[in-house]
Design a protein around this motif. Structure first.
Motif, PDB file in Angstrom:
ATOM      1  N   ALA A 138       0.829  -1.208   0.000  1.00  0.00           N
ATOM      2  CA  ALA A 138       0.000   0.000   0.000  1.00  0.00           C
ATOM      3  C   ALA A 138       0.862   1.256   0.000  1.00  0.00           C
ATOM      4  O   ALA A 138       0.551   2.236  -0.692  1.00  0.00           O
ATOM      5  N   GLU A 139       1.968   1.237   0.744  1.00  0.00           N
ATOM      6  CA  GLU A 139       2.810   2.424   0.832  1.00  0.00           C
ATOM      7  C   GLU A 139       3.588   2.680  -0.460  1.00  0.00           C
ATOM      8  O   GLU A 139       4.128   3.770  -0.661  1.00  0.00           O
ATOM      9  N   SER A 140       3.632   1.680  -1.354  1.00  0.00           N
ATOM     10  CA  SER A 140       4.343   1.831  -2.627  1.00  0.00           C
ATOM     11  C   SER A 140       3.408   2.149  -3.785  1.00  0.00           C
ATOM     12  O   SER A 140       3.867   2.325  -4.918  1.00  0.00           O
ATOM     13  N   LEU A 141       2.107   2.237  -3.510  1.00  0.00           N
ATOM     14  CA  LEU A 141       1.140   2.366  -4.596  1.00  0.00           C
ATOM     15  C   LEU A 141       1.346   3.643  -5.407  1.00  0.00           C
ATOM     16  O   LEU A 141       1.283   3.616  -6.645  1.00  0.00           O
ATOM     17  N   ALA A 142       1.587   4.771  -4.749  1.00  0.00           N
ATOM     18  CA  ALA A 142       1.766   6.025  -5.481  1.00  0.00           C
ATOM     19  C   ALA A 142       3.013   5.954  -6.365  1.00  0.00           C
ATOM     20  O   ALA A 142       2.982   6.367  -7.540  1.00  0.00           O
ATOM     21  N   HIS A 143       4.100   5.441  -5.825  1.00  0.00           N
ATOM     22  CA  HIS A 143       5.340   5.304  -6.596  1.00  0.00           C
ATOM     23  C   HIS A 143       5.137   4.335  -7.746  1.00  0.00           C
ATOM     24  O   HIS A 143       5.618   4.567  -8.870  1.00  0.00           O
ATOM     25  N   HIS A 144       4.416   3.249  -7.479  1.00  0.00           N
ATOM     26  CA  HIS A 144       4.089   2.288  -8.527  1.00  0.00           C
ATOM     27  C   HIS A 144       3.307   2.964  -9.646  1.00  0.00           C
ATOM     28  O   HIS A 144       3.606   2.776 -10.834  1.00  0.00           O
ATOM     29  N   GLY A 145       2.301   3.779  -9.277  1.00  0.00           N
ATOM     30  CA  GLY A 145       1.485   4.452 -10.277  1.00  0.00           C
ATOM     31  C   GLY A 145       2.292   5.399 -11.138  1.00  0.00           C
ATOM     32  O   GLY A 145       2.098   5.468 -12.365  1.00  0.00           O
ATOM     33  N   ARG A 146       3.198   6.143 -10.518  1.00  0.00           N
ATOM     34  CA  ARG A 146       4.040   7.061 -11.287  1.00  0.00           C
ATOM     35  C   ARG A 146       4.952   6.283 -12.239  1.00  0.00           C
ATOM     36  O   ARG A 146       5.140   6.667 -13.398  1.00  0.00           O
ATOM     37  N   THR A 147       5.507   5.201 -11.738  1.00  0.00           N
ATOM     38  CA  THR A 147       6.402   4.395 -12.565  1.00  0.00           C
ATOM     39  C   THR A 147       5.672   3.825 -13.774  1.00  0.00           C
ATOM     40  O   THR A 147       6.162   3.895 -14.905  1.00  0.00           O
ATOM     41  N   MET A 148       4.512   3.268 -13.535  1.00  0.00           N
ATOM     42  CA  MET A 148       3.732   2.704 -14.641  1.00  0.00           C
ATOM     43  C   MET A 148       3.300   3.794 -15.608  1.00  0.00           C
ATOM     44  O   MET A 148       3.322   3.612 -16.834  1.00  0.00           O
ATOM     45  N   GLY A 149       2.891   4.954 -15.060  1.00  0.00           N
ATOM     46  CA  GLY A 149       2.490   6.070 -15.914  1.00  0.00           C
ATOM     47  C   GLY A 149       3.627   6.558 -16.788  1.00  0.00           C
ATOM     48  O   GLY A 149       3.425   6.908 -17.963  1.00  0.00           O
ATOM     49  N   ASP A 150       4.833   6.576 -16.244  1.00  0.00           N
ATOM     50  CA  ASP A 150       6.003   6.998 -17.017  1.00  0.00           C
ATOM     51  C   ASP A 150       6.302   6.038 -18.164  1.00  0.00           C
ATOM     52  O   ASP A 150       7.023   6.402 -19.109  1.00  0.00           O
TER      53      ASP A 150
END
Length: 250
Positions: free
Chosen positions: A49-61
């Motif tokens: 859960a704490e990595s979700l925002a970073h995951h989203g940015r990475t996937m978006g990039d």
């Protein structure tokens, strides 16, 4: 469609970003089995859960955009590669209504130990949810052919018992029928399959776990090889990672 090379590409980009993931769903099953057994429309992953925002940015990039987010996060790119994202809160645990310790409160209520699975995609070792959790997750809804095939493959490969309740028992004839929570059809059972130091006649509605094989009996396609009534000890049974609990009929 998510091919094996697509799975590895997604895992590579997330690994470079320092995002830990576990495979779930169809690819999670095939990773546990060590081979691709069927085509997969998407890739199911579990993310902290704490990595979700970073995951989203990475996937978006890397060109992935949200497809729908009402109940879960699904990402897709222009090539049609689809990633179904589930979150788990590893920072806390709680006891659920069954008395099982699960992660939470944010994200999936994964039982403690259910992320300890290990598998391979094209020879590469990957983290994934355990066979026990996979089978426990395949219940409570109308299973399709692929779901049932996955359940049976894991059951036979890893010896994970399946869950059921006794639908009917013919004491005078020595056989009965199990309403299997993880299969699409009922299962035939003979009294000689019932485990335990002292034989106790199964009761209708009783929770059991069982092992199964293909063998036509009394009009049923499968028969139970061993039936463990609730509370009976299973020799050599797996204990880590959310073994399926007995369920009511589908």
């Amino acid at each position: 469609m998510m091919r094996a090379e697509d799975v590895l590409a997604v895992l590579d980009l997330l690994d470079r970003a320092g995002v830990e993931v576990w495979l779930d769903g169809g690819w999670g099953v095939d990773a546990l089995l060590g081979e691709q057994t069927r085509p997969h429309e998407d890739l199911d992953i579990v993310v902290r859960a704490e990595s979700l925002a970073h995951h989203g940015r990475t996937m978006g990039d890397h060109g992935f955009r949200p497809l729908r987010t009402e109940h879960r996060l699904v990402l897709v790119d222009d090539a049609g590669r689809k990633v179904d994202v589930h979150t788990v809160d590893l920072g806390a645990t709680r006891t659920d209504e069954r008395g099982v310790r699960v992660h939470g409160p944010g994200g999936l209520p994964c039982p403690v130990g259910s992320l300890n699975g290990s598998g391979r995609v094209r020879g590469r070792r990957v983290g994934c949810v355990t066979p026990e959790y996979q089978i426990a997750s395949h219940t409570g809804y109308a299973l399709g052919e692929d779901d049932e095939r996955d359940v049976l493959a894991l059951h036979h490969r890893f010896g994970v018992p399946l869950a059921a309740r006794v639908r009917a028992w013919h004491e005078e004839e020595g056989w009965g029928v199990l309403d299997a929570a993880n299969l699409r059809e009922d299962v035939w059972a003979h009294f000689s399959a019932v485990a335990g130091e002292d034989y106790v006649e199964p009761a209708v509605g009783q929770a059991v776990t069982f092992s199964v094989e293909e063998s036509a009996r009394e009009g049923y396609r499968r028969r139970a090889v061993t039936v463990w009534p609730e509370g009976a000890e299973r020799e050599g049974a797996a204990t880590d990672g959310a073994a399926p609990s007995p369920a009511t009929s589908r």
